[in-house]
Design a protein around this motif. Structure first.
Motif: not given
Lengths: 119, 119
Positions: A10-12, B29, B94, B97, B101, B107, B109-110, B115
Motif C-alpha cells: 500500500c502506498p500509504i 485509509r 492522496h 499515494c 507511486k 507499490c 495502484t489504489p 483516488m
DNA sequence: GCTACACACTTGCTTTTTGCAAGTCACTAG
DNA sequence: CTAGTGACTTGCAAAAAGCAAGTGTGTAGC
C-alpha cells in the motif's frame, strides 16, 4: 530500509514506513526552508534531541530523501540537502499545512515562499 | 491531546503531533475505504496489533478524527467512522499515494474510487 | 603551551512506546 | 454445556525516544 521491510504494498503504508515518525517531516520542512547544518536543525523550536537528529539524518540519506556533502575540510563540516525524491514530499507537507490550518486555528501561517515551493 | 502538548505552532509539527505515527493514517485509509469495525481493521494486510488498534481508535476519537457509535445493542458492538475533520485528511493521503507511486514502483495502484474521494 | 569555544556528533542511561501472545467479557447458536 | 464471534484488555519483552554528558577535530586568543 529494504523493500522487504515494508508492511505491505500500500502506498500509504509504504510512505509511513519511510517517514512515519514525529521528526522526519519536521527536518524535511527545515531543509525546504534552507537549513542544511546539524546545528541549524537543532535550532528549530520543536527541539529535536541530538541523537535522534543524527539517526534521522542518517536514515534520510539511506532512504534517498537527503544527501550529505562536506562544505569544508579541516575541520570537516557537512551540509544536508533534499534530493529530488525528498523535494517531491512538498505536496505532502503542503497538504498537512492546509489540514492543520483548517483545524488548529492557533497554528502559524507558513511564509508565502514556503507555500509557493514546487517539486 | 491538549494544545499545550504540541511541540510548536508549526502546522506540520502540529499535524505530526496528532497523527505522526505508523498506524493512524493506515486506519484513516481503511475508514475511507468503508471499514468501520474493529475486526475489519485487523484484517488489513499491515497487521496492526489489537492493543495498538484499540489505543489508536481511542486517540482518534479523542482528537476528533473519528467517532464511535454502537450499531447494535446486546451484545454491544461499535462502528468507527471518520468525522469531517478526519475526512479532511484525504489530500494528505492522496499526496502520500502520489509520492509512493513515484518512488516505489512496486507499490499498489489504489482503486479509482479511493483516488476520487473528496473531503 | 594553555584555555576557551564551535561544530557535529556519540555514549550511557532512563522512560516511553511498540509488538506479541494470551486472556477476558458479553453475548449467540447448537 | 460447549463452541464461537466480536471487541477489547492484560502482561511482558523488545525497541525506540529522550535527556544529559562526553568526545574528536579544529580555530582563536593570550
Amino acid at each position: 530500509m529494504r523493500e522487504t521491510d515494508f508492511r505491505s504494498g500500500c502506498p500509504i503504508a509504504t510512505t509511513l514506513d519511510v517517514l512515519g515518525d514525529k521528526w522526519t517531516l519536521v527536518i524535511v520542512r527545515d531543509m525546504l526552508n534552507g537549513k542544511a547544518k546539524f546545528a541549524e536543525f537543532l535550532g528549530s523550536p520543536e527541539g529535536v534531541p541530538t541523537n535522534i537528529l543524527a539517526a534521522r539524518l542518517k536514515r534520510m540519506v539511506e532512504t534517498g530523501l537527503a544527501k550529505k556533502t562536506a562544505y569544508q575540510e579541516r575541520p570537516k563540516r557537512f551540509a544536508y540537502e533534499l534530493t529530488p525524491k525528498g523535494r517531491d514530499l512538498i505536496p505532502v507537507v503542503h497538504a498537512m499545512c492546509g489540514w492543520a490550518k483548517s483545524h488548529y486555528s492557533e497554528c502559524w501561517t507558513p511564509p508565502v515562499a514556503f507555500m509557493d515551493l514546487r517539486p
